[in-house]
Scaffold this motif. Structure first.
Motif, mmCIF file in Angstrom:
data_model
loop_
_atom_site.group_PDB
_atom_site.id
_atom_site.type_symbol
_atom_site.label_atom_id
_atom_site.label_comp_id
_atom_site.label_asym_id
_atom_site.label_seq_id
_atom_site.Cartn_x
_atom_site.Cartn_y
_atom_site.Cartn_z
ATOM 1 N N TYR A 65 0.623 -1.145 -0.070
ATOM 2 C CA TYR A 65 -0.245 0.007 -0.061
ATOM 3 C C TYR A 65 0.868 1.221 -0.071
ATOM 4 C CZ TYR A 65 -4.511 -2.461 1.118
ATOM 5 O OH TYR A 65 -5.619 -3.027 1.241
ATOM 6 N N VAL A 66 1.855 1.296 0.858
ATOM 7 C CA VAL A 66 2.728 2.395 0.991
ATOM 8 C C VAL A 66 3.642 2.659 -0.073
ATOM 9 C CG1 VAL A 66 4.640 3.413 2.364
ATOM 10 C CG2 VAL A 66 2.829 2.503 3.384
ATOM 11 N N MET A 67 4.129 1.527 -0.935
ATOM 12 C CA MET A 67 4.939 1.462 -1.907
ATOM 13 C C MET A 67 4.045 2.074 -3.303
ATOM 14 S SD MET A 67 7.936 0.575 -3.533
ATOM 15 C CE MET A 67 8.379 -0.733 -2.221
ATOM 16 N N ARG A 68 2.764 1.715 -3.178
ATOM 17 C CA ARG A 68 1.992 2.254 -4.271
ATOM 18 C C ARG A 68 1.494 3.649 -4.082
ATOM 19 N NH1 ARG A 68 -0.592 0.586 -9.266
ATOM 20 N NH2 ARG A 68 -2.243 2.153 -9.723
ATOM 21 N N LYS A 69 1.035 4.136 -2.838
ATOM 22 C CA LYS A 69 0.793 5.466 -2.650
ATOM 23 C C LYS A 69 2.164 6.543 -2.831
ATOM 24 C CE LYS A 69 -2.292 6.616 -0.642
ATOM 25 N NZ LYS A 69 -3.785 7.241 -1.308
ATOM 26 N N SER A 70 3.299 6.110 -2.434
ATOM 27 C CA SER A 70 4.634 6.571 -2.790
ATOM 28 C C SER A 70 4.747 7.065 -4.407
ATOM 29 C CB SER A 70 5.801 6.020 -2.216
ATOM 30 O OG SER A 70 5.777 5.759 -0.960
ATOM 31 N N ALA A 71 4.461 5.972 -5.104
ATOM 32 C CA ALA A 71 4.547 6.016 -6.555
ATOM 33 C C ALA A 71 3.430 7.127 -7.126
ATOM 34 C CB ALA A 71 4.444 4.682 -7.357
ATOM 35 N N GLU A 72 2.276 6.763 -6.827
ATOM 36 C CA GLU A 72 1.171 7.903 -7.005
ATOM 37 C C GLU A 72 1.540 9.471 -6.690
ATOM 38 O OE1 GLU A 72 -2.644 4.661 -6.482
ATOM 39 O OE2 GLU A 72 -2.262 6.539 -4.824
ATOM 40 N N LEU A 73 2.168 9.527 -5.410
ATOM 41 C CA LEU A 73 2.176 10.863 -5.239
ATOM 42 C C LEU A 73 3.642 11.588 -5.950
ATOM 43 C CD1 LEU A 73 2.239 10.611 -1.180
ATOM 44 C CD2 LEU A 73 0.664 11.977 -2.874
ATOM 45 N N SER A 74 4.691 10.576 -6.132
ATOM 46 C CA SER A 74 5.705 10.855 -7.055
ATOM 47 C C SER A 74 5.248 11.349 -8.430
ATOM 48 C CB SER A 74 6.671 9.908 -7.020
ATOM 49 O OG SER A 74 7.378 9.739 -5.657
ATOM 50 N N GLN A 75 4.477 10.657 -8.981
ATOM 51 C CA GLN A 75 4.141 10.829 -10.323
ATOM 52 C C GLN A 75 3.103 12.042 -10.521
ATOM 53 O OE1 GLN A 75 0.741 8.187 -11.874
ATOM 54 N NE2 GLN A 75 2.226 7.954 -13.747
ATOM 55 N N MET A 76 2.561 12.231 -9.404
ATOM 56 C CA MET A 76 1.608 13.468 -9.497
ATOM 57 C C MET A 76 2.573 14.723 -9.496
ATOM 58 S SD MET A 76 -1.888 12.663 -7.562
ATOM 59 C CE MET A 76 -1.495 12.285 -6.025
ATOM 60 N N ALA A 77 3.476 14.727 -8.814
ATOM 61 C CA ALA A 77 4.476 15.761 -8.666
ATOM 62 C C ALA A 77 5.418 15.892 -9.718
ATOM 63 C CB ALA A 77 5.308 15.584 -6.992
ATOM 64 N N GLY A 78 5.394 15.059 -10.763
ATOM 65 C CA GLY A 78 6.266 14.974 -11.957
ATOM 66 C C GLY A 78 7.529 14.182 -11.641
ATOM 67 N N PHE A 79 7.550 13.500 -10.838
ATOM 68 C CA PHE A 79 9.132 12.699 -10.485
ATOM 69 C C PHE A 79 8.893 11.228 -11.137
ATOM 70 C CE2 PHE A 79 8.896 15.504 -6.983
ATOM 71 C CZ PHE A 79 10.041 16.310 -7.015
ATOM 72 N N ALA A 80 10.154 10.826 -11.712
ATOM 73 C CA ALA A 80 10.031 9.417 -12.266
ATOM 74 C C ALA A 80 10.482 8.448 -11.464
ATOM 75 C CB ALA A 80 10.960 9.594 -13.766
ATOM 76 N N TYR A 81 10.919 8.814 -10.438
ATOM 77 C CA TYR A 81 11.588 7.793 -9.346
ATOM 78 C C TYR A 81 11.349 8.241 -7.859
ATOM 79 C CZ TYR A 81 14.164 6.438 -13.315
ATOM 80 O OH TYR A 81 14.596 5.949 -14.569
ATOM 81 N N PHE A 82 11.556 7.361 -7.104
ATOM 82 C CA PHE A 82 11.406 7.962 -5.460
ATOM 83 C C PHE A 82 12.367 6.902 -4.663
ATOM 84 C CE2 PHE A 82 8.043 4.702 -5.846
ATOM 85 C CZ PHE A 82 7.901 4.022 -4.841
ATOM 86 N N ALA A 83 12.502 7.206 -3.540
ATOM 87 C CA ALA A 83 13.521 6.568 -2.593
ATOM 88 C C ALA A 83 12.607 6.834 -1.164
ATOM 89 C CB ALA A 83 14.875 7.114 -2.499
ATOM 90 N N PHE A 84 12.670 5.915 -0.316
ATOM 91 C CA PHE A 84 12.417 5.910 0.916
ATOM 92 C C PHE A 84 13.602 6.272 1.580
ATOM 93 C CE2 PHE A 84 9.285 2.115 0.306
ATOM 94 C CZ PHE A 84 8.349 2.863 -0.027
ATOM 95 N N THR A 85 13.310 7.613 2.417
ATOM 96 C CA THR A 85 14.762 8.115 3.089
ATOM 97 C C THR A 85 14.611 7.413 4.669
ATOM 98 O OG1 THR A 85 13.507 10.108 3.370
ATOM 99 C CG2 THR A 85 15.097 9.919 1.650
ATOM 100 N N ASN A 86 13.428 7.147 4.993
ATOM 101 C CA ASN A 86 13.316 6.774 6.438
ATOM 102 C C ASN A 86 12.018 5.448 6.146
ATOM 103 O OD1 ASN A 86 13.290 6.206 9.032
ATOM 104 N ND2 ASN A 86 13.163 8.465 9.869
ATOM 105 N N GLU A 87 12.144 4.619 6.781
ATOM 106 C CA GLU A 87 10.844 3.745 6.801
ATOM 107 C C GLU A 87 10.866 2.717 8.288
ATOM 108 O OE1 GLU A 87 9.286 -0.131 4.258
ATOM 109 O OE2 GLU A 87 11.463 0.584 3.767
ATOM 110 N N HIS A 88 9.604 2.798 8.838
ATOM 111 C CA HIS A 88 9.241 2.035 10.001
ATOM 112 C C HIS A 88 8.111 1.196 9.772
ATOM 113 C CE1 HIS A 88 12.179 4.220 12.481
ATOM 114 N NE2 HIS A 88 11.549 5.415 11.973
#
Length: 152
Positions: A65-88
Motif C-alpha cells: 500500500y505504501v509503495m503504491r501510494k509513494s509512486a502515485e504521489l511522486s507521479q503527481m508531482a512530476g517525478f520518475a523515481y522515488f526513494a524511502f529516506t526513512n521507513e518503520h
C-alpha cells in the motif's frame, strides 16, 4: 420476527466487514477508527506517509500500500523515481477482549482475543533521475504503478 431477521442480517454484514483487511483507499479519520492513510508533504519533493491497518492487514500488504501510494504521489508531482529516506514497519497488539465465567468448583471457562494493528511510516523523496539518491534503493514510478496491485 422480522426485527430478529434484520438484526441477524446486520450482525452478519458487520462480521463480514470486520473480516477484511483495511482497504487501500481508506483515509485516517474518526469514522475509520484511526486506520488508513495520512499523507503530509514535508518538502517540495518529499512526503511523510503513514498507514495503519487492522488485524487482517499483514505487513506485506501494508508495505505494498505504501509503495503504491509513494509512486502515485511522486507521479503527481512530476517525478520518475522515488526513494524511502526513512521507513518503520510495525505490527503491534493494541487491545485484548476476554469473557470468562465459572463452571463450578473452581473451574473457569472463557475466551480471549487480541487485536493487532500493522503500521507503516515512511518518508518518501521524489527524484527526477535514478542517480540523484545514493545509499538507498531507488524505485521506478511507472514500474511500481504497473506491477504493484493493491486491489487483488
Amino acid at each position: 420476527m422480522k426485527s430478529i431477521i434484520n438484526l441477524c442480517l446486520c450482525a452478519g454484514i458487520a462480521l463480514v466487514l470486520t473480516a477484511c483487511a483495511t482497504p487501500y483507499d481508506t483515509q485516517k479519520h474518526f469514522w475509520s477508527f484511526g486506520e488508513g492513510f495520512e499523507t503530509v508533504q514535508i518538502a517540495p519533493n518529499s512526503w511523510q506517509i503513514s498507514f495503519v491497518g487492522n488485524t487482517n492487514t499483514d505487513r506485506g500488504l501494508a508495505r505494498k500500500y505504501v509503495m503504491r501510494k509513494s509512486a502515485e504521489l511522486s507521479q503527481m508531482a512530476g517525478f520518475a523515481y522515488f526513494a524511502f529516506t526513512n521507513e518503520h514497519l510495525d505490527r503491534d497488539s493494541v487491545g485484548q477482549f476476554g469473557v470468562g465465567f465459572e463452571g463450578g468448583h473452581d473451574t473457569l471457562w472463557g475466551s480471549s482475543s487480541t487485536t493487532q494493528e500493522t503500521s507503516v511510516l515512511v518518508e518518501v523523496t521524489g527524484l527526477h533521475a535514478k542517480e540523484e539518491h545514493q545509499g538507498s534503493r531507488v524505485y521506478d514510478v511507472n514500474f511500481i504503478l504497473s506491477n504493484v496491485d493493491v486491489e487483488g
